[in-house]
Design an enzyme around this catalytic site. Structure first.
Site, short mmCIF file in Angstrom:
data_model
loop_
_atom_site.label_atom_id
_atom_site.label_comp_id
_atom_site.label_asym_id
_atom_site.label_seq_id
_atom_site.Cartn_x
_atom_site.Cartn_y
_atom_site.Cartn_z
N CYS A 1 -2.28 4.78 -3.79
CA CYS A 1 -3.52 4.19 -3.27
C CYS A 1 -4.39 5.36 -2.81
O CYS A 1 -4.45 6.38 -3.48
CB CYS A 1 -3.24 3.17 -2.18
SG CYS A 1 -2.43 3.84 -0.70
N ARG B 1 -1.17 1.66 1.66
CA ARG B 1 -1.15 0.44 0.85
C ARG B 1 -0.11 0.54 -0.26
O ARG B 1 0.56 -0.44 -0.58
CB ARG B 1 -2.53 0.17 0.27
CG ARG B 1 -3.53 -0.33 1.29
CD ARG B 1 -4.90 -0.53 0.67
NE ARG B 1 -5.59 0.72 0.42
CZ ARG B 1 -6.72 0.83 -0.28
NH1 ARG B 1 -7.27 -0.24 -0.82
NH2 ARG B 1 -7.30 2.00 -0.45
#
Length: 282
Positions: free
Chosen positions: A240, A245
């Site tokens: 990410c 994430r």
């Protein structure tokens, strides 16, 4: 999804029952630790994702000596069952889980749904800050099988070697190179927009229930990954912006689905998007 499905994922009910058990240490991990002091899971200690889990000068996560010192201050030993939860879709807690897994910590769990699920259920919050006795945590050794380095990305995953796959865990807008998510941090400046060649997009929050932030049912998770080319023998690298994430998606794939060949690229787009003369697609 509950702790009965996978040992590394525990429910809020499990947490309520076992948070005070001897040998259990609950850590709330967030990008902004100040919220902890407004109210937190009783018995939990705060961990600031940026200040505590990253190096103070160089770019990157805390090294082994720094992590050992942090865990020691938190009263954690190598046999302590560390239970993690947080805000922001549990991404920061998932990042801490990945980092501890990378450094080989043993008993380790993520609370399904994190703080959001705890609050939705109306469970109690406390403003009391525990004061654990310091512990001796030896310097750990990394487990390279869960991490994708820059060289791994450039030499194996971007060229699309047989048996590999890339998953971009950012939003579709970021993936397509049309914009960024949130405010740029210093570690992200000078990067170009776009994605790695061959990467498939799966927004990390798509694996969560919108209301509770718990993981979606296992068949749905399996289908999401299969639709993006992940087969049982595929080695997958996930990325990410800053690896928080991608840690959540890594957890879904590695810990929940049980796909052992999953690596988190902790350099993320902050690193790759700043490199000179590397391929980028939009």
């Amino acid at each position: 999804m509950t702790a009965d499905v996978v040992r590394s994922l525990v429910s809020t009910a499990w947490l309520a029952e076992h948070a005070a058990d001897p040998g259990v240490r609950v850590l709330e991990v967030d990008g902004e630790a100040a919220r902890y002091y407004d109210g937190h899971v009783p018995g939990a200690l705060p961990v600031d994702w940026l200040d505590d889990l990253h190096a103070p000068v160089r770019r990157g996560f805390a090294d082994a000596p720094a992590l050992a010192a942090l865990l020691g201050r938190l009263g954690v030993t190598p046999t302590t069952h560390v239970v993690l939860l947080g805000d922001a879709h549990n991404t920061y807690a998932a990042s801490a889980f990945w980092l501890l897994r990378y450094y080989g910590h043993g008993p380790l769990s993520l609370v399904d749904g994190g703080r959001r699920a705890w609050e939705v259920e109306g469970r109690p919050l406390s403003t009391e800050v525990p004061e654990p006795a310091p512990a001796d945590y030896p310097e750990p050794s990394p487990v390279s099988s869960v991490r994708a380095s820059r060289d791994d990305i450039l030499q194996r995953f971007v060229p699309g070697l047989p048996g590999t796959a890339l998953l971009d865990c950012r939003t579709q807008i970021e993936y397509e190179g049309h914009g960024a998510r949130g405010v740029d941090l210093p570690v992200e400046r000078h990067r170009v927009p776009g994605h790695m060649p061959g990467a498939r997009n799966l927004d990390s929050i798509d694996v969560l229930d919108e209301a509770t932030h718990r993981f979606r049912p296992l068949p749905e998770l399996r289908a999401m990954f299969a639709d993006r080319g992940v087969e049982p023998d595929t080695e997958v690298a996930l990325y990410c912006r800053l690896a928080e994430r991608s840690s959540l998606l890594w957890f879904a794939l590695h810990e929940v689905v049980g796909h052992g060949r999953a690596r988190n690229y902790d350099g993320g787009w902050a690193e790759y998007g700043s490199l000179v003369d590397v391929p980028v697609e939009r």
